[in-house]
Design a protein around this motif. Structure first.
Motif, PDB file in Angstrom:
ATOM      1  N   ILE A   1       0.866  -1.173   0.000  1.00  0.00           N
ATOM      2  CA  ILE A   1       0.000   0.000   0.000  1.00  0.00           C
ATOM      3  C   ILE A   1       0.906   1.227   0.000  1.00  0.00           C
ATOM      4  CG2 ILE A   1      -1.819  -1.210   1.242  1.00  0.00           C
ATOM      5  CD1 ILE A   1      -1.145   0.679   3.630  1.00  0.00           C
ATOM      6  N   VAL A   2       0.439   2.297  -0.628  1.00  0.00           N
ATOM      7  CA  VAL A   2       1.210   3.539  -0.720  1.00  0.00           C
ATOM      8  C   VAL A   2       0.305   4.667  -0.238  1.00  0.00           C
ATOM      9  CG1 VAL A   2       2.465   5.103  -2.255  1.00  0.00           C
ATOM     10  CG2 VAL A   2       2.573   2.626  -2.627  1.00  0.00           C
ATOM     11  N   PRO A   3       0.318   4.951   1.070  1.00  0.00           N
ATOM     12  CA  PRO A   3      -0.612   5.942   1.611  1.00  0.00           C
ATOM     13  C   PRO A   3      -0.118   7.382   1.579  1.00  0.00           C
ATOM     14  CG  PRO A   3       0.568   4.899   3.399  1.00  0.00           C
ATOM     15  CD  PRO A   3       1.064   4.247   2.124  1.00  0.00           C
ATOM     16  N   LEU A   4       1.138   7.607   1.181  1.00  0.00           N
ATOM     17  CA  LEU A   4       1.688   8.948   1.333  1.00  0.00           C
ATOM     18  C   LEU A   4       2.775   9.209   0.300  1.00  0.00           C
ATOM     19  CD1 LEU A   4       1.527  11.402   3.325  1.00  0.00           C
ATOM     20  CD2 LEU A   4       3.458  10.395   4.527  1.00  0.00           C
ATOM     21  N   SER A   5       2.702  10.388  -0.324  1.00  0.00           N
ATOM     22  CA  SER A   5       3.817  10.876  -1.139  1.00  0.00           C
ATOM     23  C   SER A   5       4.731  11.690  -0.240  1.00  0.00           C
ATOM     24  CB  SER A   5       3.287  11.743  -2.283  1.00  0.00           C
ATOM     25  OG  SER A   5       4.352  12.325  -3.014  1.00  0.00           O
ATOM     26  N   LEU A   6       6.028  11.492  -0.385  1.00  0.00           N
ATOM     27  CA  LEU A   6       6.986  12.158   0.497  1.00  0.00           C
ATOM     28  C   LEU A   6       7.693  13.337  -0.151  1.00  0.00           C
ATOM     29  CD1 LEU A   6       8.670   9.049   2.151  1.00  0.00           C
ATOM     30  CD2 LEU A   6       7.125  10.669   3.255  1.00  0.00           C
ATOM     31  N   SER A   7       7.791  13.355  -1.482  1.00  0.00           N
ATOM     32  CA  SER A   7       8.551  14.436  -2.116  1.00  0.00           C
ATOM     33  C   SER A   7       8.137  14.608  -3.570  1.00  0.00           C
ATOM     34  CB  SER A   7      10.059  14.156  -2.036  1.00  0.00           C
ATOM     35  OG  SER A   7      10.398  12.978  -2.745  1.00  0.00           O
ATOM     36  N   LEU A   8       8.402  15.811  -4.079  1.00  0.00           N
ATOM     37  CA  LEU A   8       8.227  16.150  -5.489  1.00  0.00           C
ATOM     38  C   LEU A   8       9.560  16.658  -6.025  1.00  0.00           C
ATOM     39  CD1 LEU A   8       4.919  18.247  -5.264  1.00  0.00           C
ATOM     40  CD2 LEU A   8       5.115  15.814  -5.754  1.00  0.00           C
ATOM     41  N   ASN A   9       9.785  16.470  -7.329  1.00  0.00           N
ATOM     42  CA  ASN A   9      10.999  16.986  -7.985  1.00  0.00           C
ATOM     43  C   ASN A   9      12.260  16.403  -7.319  1.00  0.00           C
ATOM     44  OD1 ASN A   9       9.358  18.702  -9.631  1.00  0.00           O
ATOM     45  ND2 ASN A   9       9.238  20.152  -7.936  1.00  0.00           N
ATOM     46  N   GLY A  10      13.388  17.086  -7.476  1.00  0.00           N
ATOM     47  CA  GLY A  10      14.581  16.747  -6.713  1.00  0.00           C
ATOM     48  C   GLY A  10      15.674  15.992  -7.434  1.00  0.00           C
ATOM     49  N   ASN A  11      15.429  15.524  -8.660  1.00  0.00           N
ATOM     50  CA  ASN A  11      16.487  14.822  -9.391  1.00  0.00           C
ATOM     51  C   ASN A  11      17.230  15.786 -10.306  1.00  0.00           C
ATOM     52  OD1 ASN A  11      15.605  12.375  -8.278  1.00  0.00           O
ATOM     53  ND2 ASN A  11      14.112  12.107  -9.919  1.00  0.00           N
ATOM     54  N   SER A  12      18.407  15.386 -10.745  1.00  0.00           N
ATOM     55  CA  SER A  12      19.152  16.180 -11.721  1.00  0.00           C
ATOM     56  C   SER A  12      19.816  15.261 -12.721  1.00  0.00           C
ATOM     57  CB  SER A  12      20.203  17.057 -11.034  1.00  0.00           C
ATOM     58  OG  SER A  12      21.117  16.270 -10.299  1.00  0.00           O
ATOM     59  N   ILE A  13      19.994  15.773 -13.935  1.00  0.00           N
ATOM     60  CA  ILE A  13      20.779  15.083 -14.961  1.00  0.00           C
ATOM     61  C   ILE A  13      22.150  15.739 -14.984  1.00  0.00           C
ATOM     62  CG2 ILE A  13      21.001  14.585 -17.418  1.00  0.00           C
ATOM     63  CD1 ILE A  13      17.968  14.485 -17.582  1.00  0.00           C
ATOM     64  N   VAL A  14      23.161  14.942 -14.734  1.00  0.00           N
ATOM     65  CA  VAL A  14      24.532  15.430 -14.592  1.00  0.00           C
ATOM     66  C   VAL A  14      25.402  14.780 -15.658  1.00  0.00           C
ATOM     67  CG1 VAL A  14      26.527  15.541 -13.039  1.00  0.00           C
ATOM     68  CG2 VAL A  14      24.207  15.725 -12.107  1.00  0.00           C
ATOM     69  N   LEU A  15      26.242  15.568 -16.303  1.00  0.00           N
ATOM     70  CA  LEU A  15      27.189  15.038 -17.280  1.00  0.00           C
ATOM     71  C   LEU A  15      28.614  15.327 -16.821  1.00  0.00           C
ATOM     72  CD1 LEU A  15      25.688  15.946 -20.778  1.00  0.00           C
ATOM     73  CD2 LEU A  15      25.455  13.815 -19.495  1.00  0.00           C
ATOM     74  N   ALA A  16      29.541  14.488 -17.250  1.00  0.00           N
ATOM     75  CA  ALA A  16      30.959  14.730 -16.980  1.00  0.00           C
ATOM     76  C   ALA A  16      31.342  16.115 -17.470  1.00  0.00           C
ATOM     77  CB  ALA A  16      31.810  13.668 -17.661  1.00  0.00           C
TER      78      ALA A  16
END
Length: 260
Positions: free
Chosen positions: A86-101
């Motif tokens: 069961i998934v009763p709660l969302s904890l976060s939105l956004n927050g990822n990044s695409i990183v290149l060398a």
């Protein structure tokens, strides 16, 4: 509500990774929000999402901070052991990044203001047309990171199946893999993009919010059998996490939260 801790019941075992969006769980534990609800919670810091999913599937964890696609895959039996969740709660939105060398990001980002996501992708497509096949890592095959990265690549005219080489790495290992030249870039949650940038190994190309604004990121997933046996403690856990989430949003507490 009966006091879960006072009854001597076994603590709820909650798995998480070393990621910024686990902040509400860490805060609820250290500030005593779970205890104030009469619930005993034992945090288990895991090295990878595969570890979290396996332990959740085989009953070594009762709950976890989880990427929603991984929870769906577990429920649908797309991993070795199907698991009722069961998934009763969302904890976060956004927050990822695409990183290149750094060497790869430099020609894409230098020479003026930071270009919008589609223009950045078109510049990357130009390098691919000249023979580049970037090695890009995501945190799990069933993750928002994988979906967001693939969506952005495809929107820029880059075939994610053919034009790039996709692999899976635990997020905490990505900055070192980038520095060592084992990968050319990655999509991961905070703080690992900032870690790579601070070390000089990479540069943030774009944030995931630029691909899908306010996309769901991490959720609280629980084994359905645990939730059915412990309805009152579950409500206590949700109240504690809602309180912790509100505290995480307070600007005055940002420095202390970052240190935690």
């Amino acid at each position: 509500m009966a006091d879960h801790a006072a009854t001597g019941a076994a603590p709820m075992r909650l798995g998480l990774l070393r990621l910024t969006d686990a902040a509400p769980v860490a805060l609820a534990a250290t500030r005593g929000f779970f205890a104030a609800e009469g619930v005993a919670v034992s945090l288990s810091v895991e090295p990878s999402w595969a570890n979290v999913a396996d332990k959740l599937a085989y009953g070594l964890l009762d709950a976890a901070v989880l990427p929603p696609p991984l929870g769906l895959a577990m429920e649908l039996g797309l991993r070795p052991a199907a698991t009722r969740l069961i998934v009763p709660l969302s904890l976060s939105l956004n927050g990822n990044s695409i990183v290149l060398a750094e060497a790869l990001a430099k020609p894409l980002l230098d020479g003026g203001p930071v270009p919008p996501p589609l223009e950045t992708g078109r510049r990357l497509r130009g390098l691919i047309a000249k023979g580049l096949r970037p090695r890009l890592a995501v945190v799990h095959g069933f993750s928002t990171h994988d979906l967001l990265l693939r969506y952005w690549l495809a929107a820029c005219g880059i075939d994610p199946e053919e034009a790039v080489e996709l692999s899976v790495l635990p997020p905490s290992e990505m900055p070192q893999a980038l520095a060592d030249g084992r990968i050319d870039g990655f999509c991961a949650g905070a703080p690992w993009g900032a870690v790579a940038a601070r070390s000089g190994a990479g540069r943030t190309l774009l944030l995931s919010s630029a691909i899908w604004r306010n996309h769901p990121e991490k959720c609280l997933a629980l084994r359905a059998d645990w939730a059915e046996r412990h309805p009152a403690p579950l409500l206590g856990v949700l109240r504690a996490l809602l309180r912790a989430g509100a505290a995480c949003d307070e600007p005055a507490g940002a420095a202390a939260l970052a240190a935690l």
